[in-house]
Design a protein around this motif. Sequence first.
Motif, PDB file in Angstrom:
ATOM      1  N   THR A  19       0.830  -1.211   0.000  1.00  0.00           N
ATOM      2  CA  THR A  19       0.000   0.000   0.000  1.00  0.00           C
ATOM      3  C   THR A  19       0.863   1.260   0.000  1.00  0.00           C
ATOM      4  OG1 THR A  19      -1.893  -1.068   1.040  1.00  0.00           O
ATOM      5  CG2 THR A  19      -1.702   1.306   1.353  1.00  0.00           C
ATOM      6  N   THR A  42      -0.565  -4.646   1.881  1.00  0.00           N
ATOM      7  CA  THR A  42      -2.000  -4.570   1.590  1.00  0.00           C
ATOM      8  C   THR A  42      -2.717  -5.839   2.068  1.00  0.00           C
ATOM      9  OG1 THR A  42      -1.412  -3.329  -0.395  1.00  0.00           O
ATOM     10  CG2 THR A  42      -3.670  -4.176  -0.267  1.00  0.00           C
ATOM     11  N   SER A  53      -6.581   1.910   9.407  1.00  0.00           N
ATOM     12  CA  SER A  53      -5.843   1.709   8.144  1.00  0.00           C
ATOM     13  C   SER A  53      -6.676   0.903   7.152  1.00  0.00           C
ATOM     14  CB  SER A  53      -4.482   1.056   8.393  1.00  0.00           C
ATOM     15  OG  SER A  53      -4.596  -0.038   9.256  1.00  0.00           O
ATOM     16  N   GLU A  54      -7.955   1.246   7.099  1.00  0.00           N
ATOM     17  CA  GLU A  54      -8.845   0.534   6.161  1.00  0.00           C
ATOM     18  C   GLU A  54      -8.416   0.723   4.710  1.00  0.00           C
ATOM     19  OE1 GLU A  54     -11.570   2.786   8.197  1.00  0.00           O
ATOM     20  OE2 GLU A  54     -12.995   1.170   8.588  1.00  0.00           O
ATOM     21  N   TYR A  55      -7.742   1.828   4.437  1.00  0.00           N
ATOM     22  CA  TYR A  55      -7.291   2.062   3.069  1.00  0.00           C
ATOM     23  C   TYR A  55      -6.290   1.017   2.611  1.00  0.00           C
ATOM     24  CZ  TYR A  55      -3.178   4.195   5.307  1.00  0.00           C
ATOM     25  OH  TYR A  55      -2.064   4.422   6.060  1.00  0.00           O
ATOM     26  N   PRO A 224      -2.571   9.344   6.079  1.00  0.00           N
ATOM     27  CA  PRO A 224      -1.776   8.265   5.447  1.00  0.00           C
ATOM     28  C   PRO A 224      -0.403   8.798   5.047  1.00  0.00           C
ATOM     29  CG  PRO A 224      -4.013   8.283   4.556  1.00  0.00           C
ATOM     30  CD  PRO A 224      -3.877   9.517   5.424  1.00  0.00           C
TER      31      PRO A 224
END
Length: 226
Positions: A19, A42, A53-55, A224
């Motif tokens: 990520t 990821t 940190s759902e992204y 982020p």
Amino acid sequence: MACLAVTPVAPMQDTLRITEVFYSLQGETRTAGLPTVFVRLTGCPLRCGYCDSEYAFSGGTLQTLDSLMEQVASYRPRYVCVTGGEPLAQPNAIALLKRLCDAGYEVSLETSGALDISKVDSRVSRVLDLKTPGSKEVSRNRYENIDLLTANDQVKFVICSREDYDWSVSKLIQYGLDRRAGEVLFSPEHRNMNARALADWIVADNLPVRLQMQLHKYLWNDEPGR
Ligand code: SF4
């Protein structure tokens, strides 16, 4: 019958889905406040209610271990933290951790506690989350991991309420966690747990744990890449 040509598939054995890679201050654990490169992998099989940190659950880009090692080296760091998501959900995370140790970095791994940590290089400081009831993922804890802990490792509880605190204290005592791991970290869940109340409970009970405040949230509001 005509023979159909098959396009060879590129070998994926030395890649990881990533990520982000960034350089910042470590916000947690015993190296809090120290400049650290973060390698965020990821994907995560859990869905904690407080996840910040759902992204990192999906997307990301495939990178080879060689290119990751080059990227990390470009920052000339002393500390490297492999995080997620859940890094151990990707088998090649084990190889990355070993290569980072071989390169001489002080390496930590943030892991949910739901997956087997036995293959992780012993030079890595494993930061093992024990999921509290407030996370909604307490049933995912893999308690066999506790037997593998050493003084190089750390155990973290994210505490959402007094009930979570009492549960965490019971696990601390039941497993003698302060004698197995180098650090036991009690972290107030940022939105719902008053940090001062947690500090007062720790002092009142004279616990052998460290209050951890997630420095990055105070410095950068959890953006982020910071
Ligand atoms: S284990 Fe970590 S990354 Fe996965 S859902 Fe829970 S807090 Fe988020």
